[in-house]
Design a protein around this motif. Structure first.
Motif, short mmCIF file in Angstrom:
data_model
loop_
_atom_site.label_atom_id
_atom_site.label_comp_id
_atom_site.label_asym_id
_atom_site.label_seq_id
_atom_site.Cartn_x
_atom_site.Cartn_y
_atom_site.Cartn_z
N ILE B 26 0.76 -0.97 -0.07
CA ILE B 26 0.11 0.04 -0.04
C ILE B 26 0.89 1.29 0.14
CG2 ILE B 26 -1.77 1.33 1.45
CD1 ILE B 26 -2.70 -1.42 2.36
N SER B 27 0.62 2.24 -0.71
CA SER B 27 1.22 3.49 -1.00
C SER B 27 1.49 4.19 0.57
CB SER B 27 0.50 4.27 -1.93
OG SER B 27 1.45 5.51 -2.15
N GLY B 28 2.71 4.45 0.57
CA GLY B 28 3.04 4.96 1.97
C GLY B 28 3.34 4.00 3.07
N HIS B 29 3.20 2.94 2.77
CA HIS B 29 3.44 1.81 4.04
C HIS B 29 5.18 1.69 4.04
CE1 HIS B 29 -0.44 0.07 5.05
NE2 HIS B 29 -0.50 1.19 5.07
N ALA B 30 5.63 2.04 5.16
CA ALA B 30 7.34 1.93 5.09
C ALA B 30 7.69 0.36 5.68
CB ALA B 30 7.56 2.92 6.22
N THR B 31 6.73 -0.48 6.12
CA THR B 31 7.12 -1.83 6.50
C THR B 31 6.34 -2.72 5.70
OG1 THR B 31 7.12 -0.93 8.79
CG2 THR B 31 7.62 -3.31 8.19
N LEU B 32 7.25 -3.82 5.05
CA LEU B 32 6.78 -4.69 4.19
C LEU B 32 7.26 -6.04 4.80
CD1 LEU B 32 6.62 -4.74 0.50
CD2 LEU B 32 7.58 -7.06 1.54
N TYR B 33 6.34 -7.10 4.69
CA TYR B 33 6.69 -8.30 5.37
C TYR B 33 6.39 -9.46 4.22
CZ TYR B 33 4.94 -5.65 9.31
OH TYR B 33 4.75 -4.51 10.26
N TRP B 34 7.17 -10.51 4.23
CA TRP B 34 6.70 -11.82 3.38
C TRP B 34 6.57 -12.85 4.43
CZ3 TRP B 34 5.73 -12.17 -1.48
CH2 TRP B 34 6.25 -11.38 -2.38
N TYR B 35 5.37 -13.47 4.26
CA TYR B 35 5.19 -14.74 5.08
C TYR B 35 4.86 -16.11 4.25
CZ TYR B 35 3.61 -11.60 8.83
OH TYR B 35 3.60 -10.86 10.14
N GLN B 36 5.08 -17.05 4.97
CA GLN B 36 4.90 -18.54 4.40
C GLN B 36 3.84 -19.11 5.25
OE1 GLN B 36 7.54 -21.94 5.08
NE2 GLN B 36 7.72 -22.05 2.93
N GLN B 37 2.55 -19.53 4.28
CA GLN B 37 1.57 -20.08 4.91
C GLN B 37 1.63 -21.60 4.49
OE1 GLN B 37 -2.27 -18.41 4.66
NE2 GLN B 37 -3.06 -19.19 6.47
N ILE B 38 1.74 -22.48 4.93
CA ILE B 38 1.78 -23.84 4.90
C ILE B 38 0.18 -24.37 4.96
CG2 ILE B 38 2.33 -26.38 5.47
CD1 ILE B 38 5.32 -25.20 5.67
N LEU B 39 -0.26 -25.18 4.23
CA LEU B 39 -1.80 -25.66 4.33
C LEU B 39 -1.95 -26.07 6.05
CD1 LEU B 39 -4.26 -26.07 2.88
CD2 LEU B 39 -3.72 -28.28 2.51
N GLY B 40 -3.21 -25.29 6.48
CA GLY B 40 -3.40 -25.85 7.79
C GLY B 40 -2.84 -24.93 8.81
N GLN B 41 -1.93 -24.04 8.51
CA GLN B 41 -1.25 -23.55 9.67
C GLN B 41 -1.23 -21.86 9.54
OE1 GLN B 41 3.19 -24.68 9.79
NE2 GLN B 41 2.50 -26.70 9.59
N GLY B 42 -0.88 -21.29 10.51
CA GLY B 42 -0.79 -19.78 10.51
C GLY B 42 0.49 -19.39 9.63
N PRO B 43 0.20 -18.06 9.31
CA PRO B 43 1.55 -17.55 8.57
C PRO B 43 2.48 -17.38 9.42
CG PRO B 43 -0.68 -16.13 8.43
CD PRO B 43 -0.74 -17.07 9.42
N LYS B 44 3.74 -17.90 8.65
CA LYS B 44 5.16 -17.72 9.41
C LYS B 44 6.04 -16.75 8.68
CE LYS B 44 8.57 -20.21 8.41
NZ LYS B 44 9.65 -21.46 8.36
N LEU B 45 6.43 -15.63 9.46
CA LEU B 45 7.31 -14.58 9.01
C LEU B 45 8.51 -15.07 8.30
CD1 LEU B 45 7.62 -11.44 8.63
CD2 LEU B 45 8.95 -11.48 10.67
N LEU B 46 8.68 -14.56 7.01
CA LEU B 46 9.84 -15.07 6.80
C LEU B 46 11.01 -13.99 6.53
CD1 LEU B 46 8.92 -16.84 3.24
CD2 LEU B 46 9.88 -17.81 5.22
#
Lengths: 111, 115
Positions: B26-46
């Protein structure tokens, strides 16, 4: 065990209330969140509560926090079929920049 | 306000091949995250970026995963070579910053299947 635990499934009838529960382990958690994930979509932030609060209400959503028991719940009033989704609980610990997510609770709403 | 954009939405590759994912926050958002979400699990920060700098990449398997955010806006995540266990949804998220409640906005994700 997991840092944030949730039951995997919840089935409710349309029009009833749904209550999704979550427990967490870190007493330093500052914010606790509820996210919704519909099939094929990313996570959508529904609401969050600061750790010094015990309740927050937002339209059909009510969040209850029991900090002593490290227990968080999300109540959805008048549950609709459009509420069917996976609901993730997350905590932001003191000293951490980002939330830690649970495995999600799959809410199934049937007629 | 436009949301977080990701492409492609789906990707199927064979093991040992390479793949790259793209994210526009989103324009103006300074922080960016990549997550991995394996089926049946919550997102895990990469990996987490603040502008074009890395804040946290402790969970990124650096022998095969790399990510960059050169101009502090768009980001790419690459896997080379892919393994079967990399099959997951890769979610990109952004936030204004990292203080306070950290309201993260997620993109629709890229579903990767490694065969």
């Amino acid at each position: 065990g997991e840092d944030v635990e949730q039951s995997l499934f919840l089935s409710v009838r349309e029009g009833d209330s749904s209550v999704i529960n979550c427990t967490y382990t870190d007493s330093s958690s500052t914010y606790l969140y509820w996210y919704k994930q519909e099939p094929g979509a990313g996570l959508q932030l529904l609401t969050y509560i600061f750790s010094n609060m015990d309740m927050k209400q937002d339209q059909r959503l009510t969040v209850l926090l029991n900090k002593k028991d490290k227990h968080l719940s999300l109540r959805i009033a008048d549950t609709q079929t459009g509420d069917s989704a996976i609901y993730f609980c997350a905590e932001k610990r003191g000293g951490s920049y980002i939330p830690t997510f649970g495995r999600g609770t799959s809410l199934i709403v049937h007629p | 306000e436009a949301g977080v954009a990701q492409s492609p939405r789906y990707k199927i590759i064979e093991k040992r091949q390479s793949v790259a994912f793209w994210c526009n926050p989103i324009s103006g958002h300074a922080t960016l995250y990549w997550y991995q979400q394996i089926l049946g699990q919550g997102p895990k920060l990469l990996i987490q970026f603040q502008n074009n700098g890395v804040v946290d990449d402790s969970q990124l398997p650096k022998d095969r995963f790399s990510a960059e955010r050169l101009k502090g806006v768009d980001s790419t995540l690459k896997i080379q070579p892919a393994k079967l266990e990399d099959s997951a949804v890769y979610l990109c998220a952004s936030s204004v910053g990292t203080g306070g409640a950290v309201e993260q906005y997620f993109g629709p994700g890229t579903r990767l299947t490694v065969t």
